[in-house]
Design an enzyme around this catalytic site. Structure first.
Site, PDB file in Angstrom:
ATOM      1  N   TYR A 125       0.819  -1.214   0.000  1.00  0.00           N
ATOM      2  CA  TYR A 125       0.000   0.000   0.000  1.00  0.00           C
ATOM      3  C   TYR A 125       0.852   1.263   0.000  1.00  0.00           C
ATOM      4  CZ  TYR A 125      -4.292  -2.637   0.646  1.00  0.00           C
ATOM      5  OH  TYR A 125      -5.349  -3.484   0.466  1.00  0.00           O
ATOM      6  N   LYS A 172       3.844 -14.547   4.638  1.00  0.00           N
ATOM      7  CA  LYS A 172       4.170 -15.340   3.456  1.00  0.00           C
ATOM      8  C   LYS A 172       5.682 -15.279   3.270  1.00  0.00           C
ATOM      9  CE  LYS A 172       2.535 -17.727  -0.032  1.00  0.00           C
ATOM     10  NZ  LYS A 172       1.796 -18.973   0.078  1.00  0.00           N
ATOM     11  N   ASP A 206      -1.924 -18.509   3.613  1.00  0.00           N
ATOM     12  CA  ASP A 206      -2.900 -19.317   2.870  1.00  0.00           C
ATOM     13  C   ASP A 206      -3.489 -20.413   3.753  1.00  0.00           C
ATOM     14  OD1 ASP A 206      -0.271 -20.101   2.724  1.00  0.00           O
ATOM     15  OD2 ASP A 206      -0.301 -20.759   0.652  1.00  0.00           O
ATOM     16  N   ASP A 230      -5.896  -6.105   5.381  1.00  0.00           N
ATOM     17  CA  ASP A 230      -7.076  -5.597   4.689  1.00  0.00           C
ATOM     18  C   ASP A 230      -7.987  -6.766   4.289  1.00  0.00           C
ATOM     19  OD1 ASP A 230      -8.834  -3.965   3.393  1.00  0.00           O
ATOM     20  OD2 ASP A 230      -7.480  -3.361   1.790  1.00  0.00           O
TER      21      ASP A 230
END
Ligand code: NAI
Length: 343
Positions: A125, A172, A206, A230
C-alpha cells in the site's frame, strides 16, 4: 461539552450511518462537541481542491480524535486512496479490527472473539507502482524495520492490556523472504525480549485462511502487514455476520481515527438500507479509548450502555436487512435509542 472530536461523514452510505451514530450518541448523553469536516468525493462536492483537504487533516491534528464514515476511492484514474493517504499523513500505523460473535446474529460459528491488528502504513500500500515498459508494471512492497517493530510492539501490548493469551502472525515469508521475513523477525524478537508470557505463533497466510474458516475460535490476536490485514479483516467480518458488525480503529502515537471496516457501499447508498452498527461499534471503541486517555470513567460507562442497547436490539431481532431484520438505517438508530437505559 468537555470533549471535542472530528466527525467525517464520508461518501455513499457514510452520511446515513454517521448521522444514525451521532443521534444514538447524543441520546446516550455523550459529552462531545462534534467538529464536522469532509473527505472524499463529499469534500470535492463542497468545493475543496482535494479529496483530503488540509482543513480536515488540521482538525484531526488539533482534536486528536475522529469518527469517520467511509470514503469512495474510484478504481483507476488519478485518485490515490483517501484512507491510505490519511493513515500515512497522520502516521496512524495500527489498524485494530475486533471481530466477535454478536448476540442474536446467527452464523456458522459461535464464540468468535478475535482481533486483527494490521500494519497501516507500508507494504504494497506504499503505492509505489511503475510502468517499466508497455505491458510491464511493478508494484513495490516496502517493509522497514521501524514499522515492523512498531506494529509488533503494538500488537503484543494490545494483547496484554486486553488479557489475550496469544498472538498469531500471518505471513508469506516462505515466498517474500526479505519483506515478510523482516516482519516475522521483528515480531519474534519483540515477543522473546518483552512479551514471553504471551503465546506466539507464525502461520503462513494461505493455510491460516483455511484454518480461519474451519475454526476461527482458535485465534485471539492476528498480526499482519497491510494488504493481508485488509483482506483478512473482511474475511473475518464474514465469519460473524458481515461488514455491518465489524468496527475498527486506526491508531498512531498522537491521533486516532475510528471507522467501520466497510466501504461506502454505493449499491445501497441513499436508500436507508445501510447498517449503522459497525460505525456505532467503532464509536463505542472511541469512547472507551477517550475514557482511557482522559481517565474518565463516565465515557466508559456510556460506551457500556450503548453496547448493551444494541446487543438487546440484536437479541430481539431488531436489525437491518443485512442481518435478517426489517429496519432501515434510521429505524435501527431509533431502536437502539429506545433500548438505552437511564444514566
Ligand atoms: P463496501 O464495503 O462498500 O461494500 C461491500 C458490500 O457490503 C456491498 O454489497 C455493500 O452493500 C455491503 N455493505 C457494506 N457496508 C454495509 C453496511 N454498513 N450495511 C449493509 N451492507 C453493507 O466495499 P466496496 O464495494 O469494495 O467499496 C465501495 C467503495 O468504498 C470503494 O470506493 C472503496 O474504495 C471504498 N472503501 C472505503 C473504505 C473506507 O473509507 N474506510 C473501506 C473500504 C472500501
Amino acid at each position: 461539552m468537555p470533549y471535542t472530536a472530528v466527525l467525517i461523514p464520508g461518501d455513499g452510505i457514510g452520511p446515513e450511518v454517521t448521522e444514525a451514530t451521532r443521534r444514538v450518541l447524543s441520546a446516550a448523553g455523550v459529552p462531545i462537541t462534534w467538529v464536522e469536516r469532509h473527505a472524499g468525493v463529499a469534500a470535492l462536492d463542497r468545493g475543496a481542491d482535494s479529496v483530503l483537504p488540509k482543513a480536515t487533516i488540521d482538525a484531526i491534528v488539533e482534536h486528536g480524535i475522529a469518527l469517520k464514515g467511509p470514503c469512495t476511492t474510484p478504481v483507476g484514474g488519478g485518485f490515490s486512496s483517501i484512507n491510505v493517504a490519511l493513515r500515512k499523513k497522520l502516521n496512524l500505523y495500527a489498524a485494530v479490527r475486533p471481530v466477535r460473535s454478536m448476540p442474536g446474529v446467527k452464523t456458522r460459528f459461535e464464540n468468535v472473539d478475535l482481533v486483527v491488528v494490521r500494519e497501516n502504513t507500508e507494504g504494497l500500500y506504499s503505492g509505489i507502482e511503475n510502468v517499466i515498459t508497455d505491458g510491464v508494471i511493478t508494484s513495490l512492497k516496502v517493509a522497514t524495520e521501524e514499522a515492523c517493530r512498531r506494529i509488533s510492539r503494538f500488537a503484543f501490548r494490545y494483547a496484554v492490556h486486553r488479557h489475550r493469551k496469544k498472538v498469531t502472525v500471518f505471513h508469506k515469508a516462505n515466498i517474500m523472504k526479505l519483506t515478510d521475513g523482516l516482519f516475522l523477525r521483528c515480531a519474534k524478537e519483540i515477543h522473546e525480549a518483552d512479551y514471553p508470557q504471551i503465546q506466539y505463533e507464525e502461520h503462513i497466510i494461505d493455510a491460516a485462511c483455511m484454518r480461519l474458516v474451519q475454526d476461527p475460535t482458535r485465534y485471539e490476536v492476528i498480526l499482519c502487514e497491510n494488504l493481508y490485514g485488509d483482506v483478512i479483516s473482511d474475511l473475518c467480518a464474514g465469519l460473524v455476520g458481515g461488514l455491518g458488525v465489524t468496527p475498527g480503529a486506526n491508531f498512531g502515537d498522537q491521533h486516532a481515527v475510528f471507522e467501520a471496516v466497510h466501504g461506502s457501499a454505493p449499491d445501497i447508498a441513499g436508500q436507508d438500507l445501510a447498517n449503522p452498527l459497525a460505525l456505532l461499534m467503532s464509536a463505542v471503541m472511541m469512547l472507551n479509548h477517550m475514557g482511557n486517555i482522559h481517565r474518565d470513567e463516565s465515557l466508559r460507562r456510556i460506551a457500556g450502555r450503548v453496547r448493551a442497547a444494541y446487543d438487546v436490539c440484536l437479541t430481539e431481532g431488531e436489525t437491518t436487512r443485512d442481518l435478517g431484520g426489517s429496519l432501515g438505517t434510521s429505524g435501527f438508530a431509533d431502536a437502539v435509542i429506545r433500548r438505552l437505559g437511564g444514566a
